[in-house]
Design an enzyme around this catalytic site. Structure first.
Site, short mmCIF file in Angstrom:
data_model
loop_
_atom_site.label_atom_id
_atom_site.label_comp_id
_atom_site.label_asym_id
_atom_site.label_seq_id
_atom_site.Cartn_x
_atom_site.Cartn_y
_atom_site.Cartn_z
CD GLU A 41 121.92 -36.19 -37.94
OE1 GLU A 41 121.78 -37.43 -38.00
OE2 GLU A 41 122.35 -35.52 -38.90
CG HIS A 86 117.48 -30.48 -46.70
ND1 HIS A 86 117.09 -31.73 -47.13
CD2 HIS A 86 118.74 -30.63 -46.20
CE1 HIS A 86 118.08 -32.58 -46.93
NE2 HIS A 86 119.09 -31.95 -46.36
C1 LIG Z 1 120.02 -37.00 -41.08
C2 LIG Z 1 120.89 -36.15 -41.91
N1 LIG Z 1 122.02 -35.66 -41.39
C3 LIG Z 1 122.83 -34.86 -42.09
C4 LIG Z 1 122.51 -34.53 -43.38
C5 LIG Z 1 123.40 -33.59 -44.20
N2 LIG Z 1 124.12 -34.35 -45.19
C6 LIG Z 1 123.66 -34.52 -46.44
S1 LIG Z 1 124.62 -35.52 -47.35
C7 LIG Z 1 125.70 -35.72 -46.09
C8 LIG Z 1 126.91 -36.57 -46.28
C9 LIG Z 1 126.54 -37.98 -46.64
O1 LIG Z 1 127.69 -38.73 -46.78
P1 LIG Z 1 127.66 -40.16 -47.47
O2 LIG Z 1 126.64 -41.00 -46.80
O3 LIG Z 1 129.05 -40.65 -47.48
O4 LIG Z 1 127.13 -39.88 -48.94
P2 LIG Z 1 127.86 -39.09 -50.10
O5 LIG Z 1 127.49 -37.65 -49.95
O6 LIG Z 1 129.30 -39.30 -49.98
O7 LIG Z 1 127.27 -39.66 -51.34
C10 LIG Z 1 125.30 -35.01 -44.97
C11 LIG Z 1 126.02 -34.96 -43.69
C12 LIG Z 1 121.31 -35.05 -43.90
N3 LIG Z 1 120.90 -34.74 -45.13
N4 LIG Z 1 120.54 -35.86 -43.16
#
Ligand SMILES: Cc1ncc(C[n+]2csc(CCOP(=O)(O)OP(=O)(O)O)c2C)c(N)n1
Ligand SMILES: Cc1ncc(C[n+]2csc(CCOP(=O)(O)OP(=O)(O)O)c2C)c(N)n1
Ligand SMILES: [Mg+2]
Ligand SMILES: [Mg+2]
Lengths: 337, 322, 337, 322
Positions: free
Chosen positions: C70, C139
């Site tokens: 971000e 959230h």
């Molecule tokens: C700071 C922040 N940015 C975006 C999100 C939205 N978000 C939640 S999970 C996710 C993907 C995370 O990917 P990864 O780290 O690969 O974990 P996975 O879901 O694959 O376990 C996103 C973009 C968030 N919760 N927090």
């Protein structure tokens, strides 16, 4: 009682608490200074010297210099607090909250609630606020309204050396996360400060001056400006009550409401910006809960809705002045008479 | 492999518990019984269990939005978790946290986290506590391929190296962050390599293989306990469900999840390995499966029967004192 | 006129502006989705589908998927805006402002002032607010009070599809940085929305309902709750005026003050937390500038000073309700009668 | 070395301008004529000039709190800068920004920055503009060894790689971030190596040597202009003054700055090189020095004579329209 500066009072509070409790650690950028250099350790002791000397007594394991990495500092302090330390983390300038606020407001401040009451996060974040040093737009702000607004976080804003020591010791002993705002222009301000440790409870305002005509609520450096204004007004026969809340979260609403119940008039003085600020918060409190007593519009004396300008001539206009406070009191006092 | 029979059956049971938990959560979520969002861990079990089987209650982990597996592996009560997911009284967080904020400090579980990259800095703190108080414990950040790109994660790596803390960063690379591929989002296309650039040992390990994870974790955790500083692990793994329950998964290849379930199921892999080596018999494993299934059904029944939180809970536990 | 949801209205606004001006780009996490995967592009189109379809028409050079980063997204958008693009950056949930706020409040919002009027930063940040979906503490927040407080930043909070389209187009054409807050529970709300592009000026409140007895100011989803309350109250003979400010910065102070000048009574309804919130800000405004007209305490109906709880039963108590709004109006209306 | 005589004299003149500017700012600050904080760039001139001599007004740089050198190298008006530092009307930012916020968008100078790590993400944006509008321009982030540890900087590196943008990250390693050594704060002790882990070419270069910086920058900038994506440069350099004017510098070795001025002065190094190679004569260089000195004195005289900003300026330029 010995006279001490705010800087000395804070330093003493830290040292005494570190002596008392081995779980208290200090962490931040250049809180000692000199790590990894050919020169000496404790080269800084904090950019304005508040933590000077601590590393000599407590060593680098408890006075922890870090890289420039505020998110990791705040996160480390939060994680350490939740697991058994009592960290005092430094956010050098409060203006830097934008690079690390998640760890403060979404993590540390919410642990206890999100985790159903099972976490305890005794974290203190010391940070500098305030304009007046030509430090310009990114080093002069007072964003304590943001801190005050966060459920789970406490916000402390001392205005003198006595309060600074007692409130910092309270903050360190407190089991909730606390952000502790130090005005960068006030470190050399002196007051009588006991040598021994003492605490000042949160949520208890200091009534700096009793009065019957107008209530003034002022924060940090503005307490002194307001006191000066009140002094001058007293000579004109306007008798101001001056309240320094000392902590904005919790806020001592009773003292403010009781005062306005007597005076019927309120001026709030706040160096922060006006929109959604602490002045607005206190004005709203009074407009809701002391309405019956109010006899005049609530006046706010704040910085304007602008960034902090660099040029000293402009910065002087930016910061509320003794004159603008007196003017607001006059307006309020004169209203409806 | 220094695992005895009990260790093995325990590891299998924990992995099976996670799997069953997630499958049943998926059912219940689809039925509308679970509010909010859930992010299922099924497919990644070898990572949580391979790492956490080296940890005691005094060791601390921080997790992610996809936290059920880590929580179970770290010893959180499964019924308490299910009650929490249902938002009921008696939930592990009193119903106030939900799936994304499962935590249990008594078990060293410092919280699932709704903020991607939120956990790694916290783990630096937990490791700092361990080091400062001379506890000999370690702290582990479970985090994802997506989270590996977040500034907070990078900062945590660097600070852990600078302070030489007993911290382990486990990057569970399941190839996706929501609907974006790790092949796109990780500029270097190499999470372990990038971590190594921060000055800490980092290895890639096959997340289908419990034993490989277990061994790599052992090495990192032993090093940390011995004062050897932080490490990183990139676990190559896969998630069987979507990003969250209900995700249409348009970013996946057709048939991808079927193929993953067939070829990359860490539970199947475990069964095969222990059977081939003659360590555990199918009936023992089947018994574990049955036990686990019953455990989860009891948890669900308990959750269904539990009342909502006391309305007064809205205002409590904001502060210890205020 | 065709009926459209807020989601459709926003999508249409984006598409029309991107067609009109090649400098408009969309950037954020999964704004298309599917980059670097074996599946299809546009797999998400934003987590709640607002940017769906844009990549098909405008391609990946103008609908830019990013890693989870971000600070870099906001910084890239700020830097791009200052050098010739007109980016619409997405901060998926406003709760995430803590990891990237520096680039918004210290950089983008201050460029123009710090640089002596020489920078122009036509940046739009779209972000989601609001509780009610059991998305829990990280959230579900509505931190628009923080955004509103920042000098140099504009803050937009639409409550219906017509406004959403007109305000978003205005935001994109506006030369100042704008944060645009979309309530996550309102995307499916329908209204009549013209097919062609149109703008709604900032700082002009929408008077949703005229009334003479009590002024209600409400934001976002609370506009609908307040309208429902007003409807019910009308049947009891209490005639509420309902004002939706639509933008909190700039704020249409005239419309609010004029209304209170007539009604003498004010209730502010805000889903955000109470301390230093927008409700406090509006209450303070009125307590200062419409004091003479005020006949009752200013009531604020807000969320409590707590994080957002997960359990639906608790979350329902957390969010202001039609009932709590009606109660506040009753109290205000009955005061002094 | 593809520099002709004019280029060389121009490069020297710019470096000398920075040096003289900083020395005189130090004097004036010590006298109390300059308010606030100033962070002096003296000693690092070869970095700013070596890089910026490849850039035109359409190319963009973002700078740091130590921004005077970059500003001058990028073509900002020296008198406008001095007026700004003094907080006077006619300053480059109307007196509203000061030393830490010098900017001139017309010259492609996107601002000094009071936030450590504030610039790199902005540069990603400027590079995105260049790419999106097909401009063939590049964007350069000047940043420090201290800033190299900030999460925003890491994120910028990764995003620039992912989007393959014409961005160059120049890490000016002057060994200190305030009073903390890079040897402590950079866990890997290798800024270029850590950057390389992000998947972009990164080289270390001797910041005493204008020609080395110039050549390394040429390569990176040409690659970026040709669509070859981002690069990083670690410039090993030194600052002759403290972190800010007035810093007691206790973290330095005794005699360190004297030694640096003797052995690591990039201006001396430049003079030696061009004289040895017979490219420029001492008198030419001396003339440049004299010109520069006169220029700076005129700037100071102008700043001393200028009035403070109009009080109305307090309220202007917060928004374009409100
Ligand atoms: C700071 C922040 N940015 C975006 C999100 C939205 N978000 C939640 S999970 C996710 C993907 C995370 O990917 P990864 O780290 O690969 O974990 P996975 O879901 O694959 O376990 C996103 C973009 C968030 N919760 N927090
Ligand atoms: C986010 C943030 N953290 C801390 C500071 C305080 N600070 C200003 S300059 C500086 C040191 C920067 O070091 P480096 O990046 O090496 O640059 P140098 O000063 O050596 O040019 C620090 C810590 C800041 N301005 N912003
Ligand atoms: Mg992933
Ligand atoms: Mg440096």
């Amino acid at each position: 009682m010995p006279m001490k500066t705010i800087r000395q009072a804070l330093n003493e509070a830290l040292a005494q608490e570190m002596r008392r409790d081995p779980r208290v650690v200090v962490i931040g950028e250049d809180v000692a200074g000199g790590a990894g250099t050919p020169g000496q350790r404790d080269a800084y002791g904090g950019v304005l010297g508040v933590t000077k000397g601590l590393i000599g007594e407590f060593g680098p394991e408890r006075v922890i210099d870090t890289p420039i990495t505020e998110s990791a500092i705040m996160g480390a302090a939060a994680g350490a607090a939740a697991t058994g330390l009592r960290p005092v983390a430094e956010l050098m300038f409060s203006d830097f909250f934008g690079v690390c606020f998640d760890q403060i407001y979404n993590q540390a401040a919410k642990f206890r609630y999100m985790f159903g009451g099972k976490a305890t996060t005794p974290l203190v974040i010391r940070t500098m606020i305030g304009a007046g040093r030509s430090a310009a737009a990114q080093h002069s702000q007072s964003p304590y309204h943001v801190f005050t607004s966060v459920p789970g976080l406490k916000c402390v804003i001392p205005s003198n050396a006595y309060d600074a020591k007692g409130l910092l010791i309270q903050a360190i002993r407190d089991d909730d996360p606390v952000i502790f705002c130090e005005h960068k222009l006030m470190y050399d301000l002196r007051a009588e400060v006991p040598d021994e440790a003492y605490t000042i409870p949160f949520g208890e305002a200091n009534v700096v001056r009793d009065g019957e005509d107008v209530t003034i609520v002022a924060l940090a450096r503005m307490v002194h400006y307001a006191a000066e204004a009140a002094e001058a007004l007293a000579k004109e026969g306007i008798d101001c009550e001056l309240i320094d809340p000392r902590t904005t979260s919790p806020l001592d609403t009773d003292t403010i409401l009781d005062s306005v119940a007597r005076t019927g008039r309120l001026v709030v003085v706040d160096e922060g910006t006006p929109r959604c600020g602490v002045a607005a918060d206190i004005a709203a409190l009074v407009a809701e809960h002391a309405f019956a007593a109010l006899r005049a519009p609530i006046r706010r004396v704040t910085a304007p809705h602008t960034p902090v300008p660099f040029a000293p001539s402009l910065e002087k206009l930016y910061i509320p002045s003794v004159g603008s406070i007196a003017q607001a009191v006059h307006d309020t006092y004169g209203y409806g008479r | 492999m220094q695992l005895n029979r009990d260790d093995l059956i325990q590891a299998y049971r924990t992995m099976a518990t996670i799997r069953r938990f997630e499958e049943r959560v998926q059912d219940e979520f689809s039925k509308g019984a679970i509010p909010g969002f859930v992010h299922l861990y099924a497919g990644q079990e070898a990572s949580a269990v391979g790492v956490c089987s080296h940890l005691g209650d005094g060791d601390v982990i921080a997790s992610t939005h996809r936290g059920h597996g880590h929580s179970i592996a770290k010893g959180c009560d499964v019924t308490g978790m299910m009650l929490e997911l249902f938002g009921r009284q008696g939930g592990l967080c009193g119903g106030k946290g939900g799936s994304m904020h499962i935590a249990d400090l008594d078990r060293g579980m410092l919280g699932a986290n709704g903020i991607v990259g939120g956990g790694p800095p916290l783990v630096v703190g937990a490791a700092l506590t361990a080091k400062t108080l001379g506890r000999k414990t370690v702290a582990v950040a479970f985090t994802g391929d997506g989270a590996s790109n977040q500034g907070t994660t990078f900062e945590a790596l660097n600070l852990a190296v600078v302070l030489q803390l007993p911290a382990i960063f486990v990057f569970e690379n399941n190839q996706y962050g929501e609907g974006t591929g790790a092949a796109y989002a990780v500029g270097s296309r190499d999470i372990a390599g990038r971590a190594r650039g921060f000055g800490l040992p980092a290895v890639k390990v096959d997340g289908d293989d419990f034993f490989a994870v277990h061994e790599a974790a052992r090495e990192a955790i032993e090093r940390a306990r011995a004062g050897g500083g932080p490490s990183a692990l990139e676990v190559e793994t896969c998630r069987f469900y979507g990003h969250h329950s209900g995700d249409a998964q348009l970013y996946r290849a057709k048939d991808e999840t079927r193929r993953l379930r067939e070829e990359h199921d860490c539970l199947k892999h475990f069964r095969r390995r222990v059977q081939e080596a003659g360590l555990l018999d199918p009936p023992e494993l089947d018994t574990a499966d049955a036990d686990v299934a019953a455990l989860i059904e009891r948890a669900i029944a308990a959750a269904q029967a539990a009342p909502p939180p006391d309305p007064a809970a809205l205002m409590t536990d904001v502060y210890l004192s205020y």
